[in-house]
Structures are given as C-alpha cells and as structure tokens.
Scaffold this active site. Structure first.
Site, PDB file in Angstrom:
ATOM      1  N   GLY A  56      35.986  -4.804  15.631  1.00 13.73           N
ATOM      2  CA  GLY A  56      34.899  -4.804  16.591  1.00 13.73           C
ATOM      3  C   GLY A  56      35.293  -4.189  17.916  1.00 13.73           C
ATOM      4  N   HIS A 221      37.179 -13.191  20.648  1.00 18.53           N
ATOM      5  CA  HIS A 221      35.746 -12.937  20.506  1.00 18.53           C
ATOM      6  C   HIS A 221      34.912 -13.920  21.316  1.00 18.53           C
ATOM      7  CE1 HIS A 221      37.560 -11.368  16.690  1.00 18.53           C
ATOM      8  NE2 HIS A 221      36.894 -10.307  17.109  1.00 18.53           N
ATOM      9  N   ASP A 361      83.013  25.081  51.721  1.00 13.84           N
ATOM     10  CA  ASP A 361      84.318  24.586  51.312  1.00 13.84           C
ATOM     11  C   ASP A 361      84.474  24.431  49.808  1.00 13.84           C
ATOM     12  OD1 ASP A 361      82.627  22.497  50.984  1.00 13.84           O
ATOM     13  OD2 ASP A 361      83.606  21.153  52.405  1.00 13.84           O
ATOM     14  N   SER A 407      74.367  16.364  49.472  1.00 10.04           N
ATOM     15  CA  SER A 407      73.724  16.273  48.148  1.00 10.04           C
ATOM     16  C   SER A 407      73.430  14.823  47.797  1.00 10.04           C
ATOM     17  CB  SER A 407      74.623  16.886  47.077  1.00 10.04           C
ATOM     18  OG  SER A 407      74.773  18.267  47.270  1.00 10.04           O
TER      19      SER A 407
END
Length: 535
Positions: A56, A221, A361, A407
């Site tokens: 359903g 339900h 470097d 970084s």
C-alpha cells in the site's frame, strides 16, 4: 472530522505521488497502465536476479524510494494502505523478465492482502515459465503471544531490500538469495510507538489517544497497538521499547543480549520532528550500549512511514561481519579510499619535491607524505567514522596537527568547511555543496583565486564539474570522472600560469616551466578516490 490533506483527489493521490517521484528522477520509469515504478536501466540487469517489492501507498519513501542499483528493481504500489492488484504485480514480473533477468524475488511484508496478491501473481508467473520466489517478512516484536497470522512486516523490510539488493548486484542466484534473506529476517525485530494516530486521505483519524497517552506496538497502517502507556520521557519510552523487544518471554522478541552486534534503525513514522528523532536516537544508543550491545551501524531517518503519524519505530538486526558487508560497510569503503590516497601521496613524494624546488624549499612531497603517514597511523586505531561529516572533521584536525605548512592549514580549512553541509544530508547535492563550502573557505583565508597557480586550480576545476550532482538523477561516477579529468587538466595548465599567490608568487620570474606541485597533489588525491569507487 475528516483531516486536511494536500491532494488533488482522494482516489488519485497514490498515482499522483508515484508520478511525482518518477518525474523528478530520470533513473525511474512508470510501467504504462499500472501503478508500477521500475529502474530505467533494466537492460543492465540482464543475467541477474530482479527484486520486486511493494504494498500500500502511504509509507513513503517505502517502497519506490528504494529502487536503484544494489536495491530494488521495481515496486508495485496499491492505494493508500491497500495491497496492489494482482494484474499490476504480474505486469511488473513480466517486465523484468523480458529485460533478461534470470529470476525474480518478491519481497512482501506480512499482511494478508499482500501475501494473497503477490502470491497469486507468483503462481501465475510460474505457469508462464518465469522463475519467481517470494519471501514474506514479519519483523514485528509487539506480540507476546504469536497468532496464526504471524508477525507483521514493518520497517525491518527495508534492511531486507538492502541485503537482497547487495546479493543480486553481486550476481548471486535466486535460490541462494531467497535462502539468505529468510535467514536474515529471523534475526530481526521492530517495535513502534506513537503519540497520536494518522488519517487516510478522506477519512478521520484511525484511533484516538488522550493527552497523556502513547500507543505501543502499533503497525504502519494506523491500527492500534498492543497497549497504551502513560506519556514519559524519551529515555523511559526507549527503555520500555527495548525491554519489550528483547524480553525472552515475548514470543516475537529479537534475541539481542550483551555482546551482540546489531544494526539499529530509528525510523520516523512520518510526523515526528527531527529534534525528537535525534533525542530518540541518542536515547537508543545509550540504552543499547549500556546493555553491552555493540551498534555496528546506526540508521536514523524516515524509511517506512505511516502517513503523518507522529511516532517512531526501532529496528534491531543481529549481524556478523559478512552480513554487515551486504548492508554496506561505509567505514570500510572510507578506509579503502584513505589508504589509496595515502599510498598515492607517498608514491609522489619525490616528484612533488622536485616540482616544489623550482618555487621554494622543495618540501611539498615531504609535507604530503607526512599527512599520509599520519592518516595511516590513525587508521590503525580502528575504522574511520561512517558519518562523512565526522570523517572530514576528524581528518581536518589530524592534518592541522600533523601535516604542517600552508598545505596542512589549507586542507584543514577545506575539510572543516566541507563537513558542514554533510551534517544534515549525504546526498550527491550535499557533496557538491561540501565542495563549494571547502573552496570558499580556502579562498577566503588563503587569498588565492582560480588562475593563481595553486592547489586551488585543481580543486576549483573539479568543483565546477561536481555542480552536476545538484541535478536530479545525476550519476556519481560519471560526474566524478569528469571532475578528476578537469582537475588533472587544470594541474597541467598551471605550468603556463603566472603565480598570483603562494610561495611561487615571490619568485622574480613568476613564470615557471613545471606545474604547481600542490595542484598536482590535489588532482592525484581526486584520482585515487575515483579509482577506489570505480572498483
């Protein structure tokens, strides 16, 4: 009084809802003349088992929301809370058979109408020579004494979709999938609780509760549960639910005990706020861990609703390592991705250092290798978090502490910002938004822009391609492949760029003959991620 619903008509609401889902998802198609949704790439399933489920309507996203690779092949929908018609089920079986599948497994929740209609369709299909098997899932742990009808099929059925889908995707045969699914279904239990009822379109609420009551052990339900209890705190209600589910005197209990490893689902029955859902999830985790139960995987969200019912269900599935792999080991996939990234960066150490010597470097490769070794050491401590947001946040802290240099700071910024959109969703659009957030943070604090000959060039190029993930039906690997190629092209193009930011911008010539090492490293990371996902 009939409840208010945003529908065009009571009679057509199930058709309209299914049509809306298909209209917004190119990976789905409707079977003309039937309330059936199927994968749009049925030809790719030739030689494999097809999986059909349904029932359903009113349980969205079940069942059509679980169609896709590694999940369901298609679903057959009935009217709201009503079993689908035999003719539509049979039409779906025929459609997947005509696509060249080697058999069909029907996954059915244990309700009389579903058993009858799917069973009749199966019998008819078998007379036509189509191999069809059916598994009936009953995971309800509400009833202390089992009746002839057996346990109702509830949210645990979604886990069966996943297990069967993984087996089918791996090429396992129909008989073996049926056997394994039946075994898994026996190690599972679900229990629901609701603050009030729901109402079918055009109807009144299915039951009434007083202000200080909640319903325990109800189905999906709108039917009443096994008993009504007084309103209590989330901790108390969760404890009561788990006590009931694991009580060995309860004929429908799930045999969870100290030392057990489980997959836990916290399912919103449709109308509970996200605030309450989080509180319930926290209570469930604390209660289970307090009982000595290991939560191998936690799934929280709306998986099988009962229209607008304000309530939740808890599902526990006992798992071992092989079963956990079928359900999806996100942590292990993440570990594989991270390991490939680490090995890639370690292998590039000398090359990146050589590229960096032209601008400074010569330590770019060393810096990235330091990050790779730190990640490897972290992985030795245990599996990474399954949550993408938690994973990126942890990596951010790790790189900020261990990688060093500009970084490390830039990657830390990127990952911290990228984690934020993934706290709410982990869909493809959310991943694209994460990339956008990371790039914005890098530009804000690093002062680099696309074209300045930095790692941003590679990431920016990839991010532009990942915008496609925001479109409905976007393919993960197709878009990611384009993104990686764009990142690699952008890295190569940095050799012809004027350095506008970073260490290279201080060099008098400002024009270098080699690509930027940071851009090369970023592209290599993206390539490593793609290769693992492709495999």
């Amino acid at each position: 009084m009939t409840s208010k619903k945003l529908v065009n008509s009571v009679a057509g609401c199930a058709d309209d809802a299914l049509a809306g889902l298909v209209a917004c998802n190119p990976n789905l198609q409707l079977l003309q003349g039937h309330r059936v949704a199927l994968r749009s790439d049925l030809d790719s399933l030739k030689g494999r088992v097809a999986l059909l489920s349904g029932g359903g309507s009113g349980h969205e996203p079940a069942h059509a929301g679980f169609i896709g690779k590694g999940m369901l092949t298609g679903v057959v929908a009935g009217a709201v809370f009503t079993s689908p018609a035999v003719g539509s089920i049979l039409a779906a079986i025929r459609a997947v058979a005509q696509a060249g599948t080697v058999g069909t497994l029907l996954i059915v929740k244990n309700y009389t109408g579903d058993r009858l209609n799917f069973g009749l369709a199966r019998e008819q299909a078998q007379t036509e020579g189509i191999p069809v098997e059916m598994v009936v899932i009953g995971d309800d742990s509400a009833f202390t004494v089992l009746k002839k009808a057996g346990r109702r099929g509830l949210c645990g059925t979604v886990l069966i979709h996943k297990v069967a889908g993984a087996l089918a995707e791996a090429g396992v045969g129909l008989e073996e999938i049926t056997k394994q699914v039946n075994m898994v279904a026996k190690a599972m239990g679900t229990l629901g609780v609701s603050l009030s009822s729901c109402s079918v379109p055009g109807s009144k609420p299915t039951f009434e509760l007083s202000a200080d009551e909640v319903e325990l052990g109800l189905g999906i339900h709108g039917e009443a549960g096994v008993r009504r209890i007084k309103m209590a705190t989330a901790d108390e209600i969760v404890k009561l639910m788990l006590d009931h589910m694991t009580d060995t005197t309860n004929a429908s209990h799930v045999p969870v005990q100290p030392g057990s490893s489980v997959v836990m689902m916290v399912n919103n029955l449709g109308g509970l706020s996200f605030l309450e859902l989080g509180i319930i999830a926290d209570a469930a985790v604390r209660s289970l861990e307090g009982r000595g139960v290991k939560i191998a995987r936690a799934l929280v969200g709306t998986f099988m609703s009962a229209l607008e019912m304000p309530g939740i269900s808890l599902t526990l599935l006992l798992v071992d390592e092989p079963l956990l792999k079928l359900i999806g080991s996100a942590s292990k996939r993440m570990a594989l991705v991270l390991e490939r990234v680490c090995s890639t960066l370690l292998g590039l150490e000398e090359q990146l250092n050589a590229l960096d010597r032209a601008a400074g470097d010569g330590d770019c490769g060393t810096t990235h290798s330091r990050a790779a070794r730190a990640i490897r050491e972290w992985l030795k401590e245990g599996p990474p978090p399954a949550s993408p947001a938690q994973l990126l946040s942890k990596l951010s802290v790790l790189l900020l502490e261990k990688m060093g240099g500009s970084s490390g700071a830039l990657y830390g910024l990127f990952l911290t910002a990228a984690a934020q959109p993934l706290k709410v969703k982990t869909s493809l659009p959310a991943w694209s938004a994460a990339m956008d957030a990371g790039l914005e943070a890098m530009q804000k604090y690093g002062k680099a822009a696309p074209g300045d000959r930095t790692m941003l060039d590679s990431l920016w190029a990839a991010g532009q391609e990942l915008q496609a993930w925001k479109s409905p039906g976007a393919d993960l690997l197709q878009v990611l492949t384009k993104a990686v190629k764009s990142a690699e092209a952008a890295a190569e193009a940095t050799k012809n760029m004027e350095a506008g930011a970073g260490r290279a911008s201080y060099i008098s010539s400002a024009r270098l003959e080699q690509p930027d090492p940071g851009a090369v490293a970023a592209a290599a990371i993206l390539r490593a991620i793609l290769e693992v996902l492709q495999s």
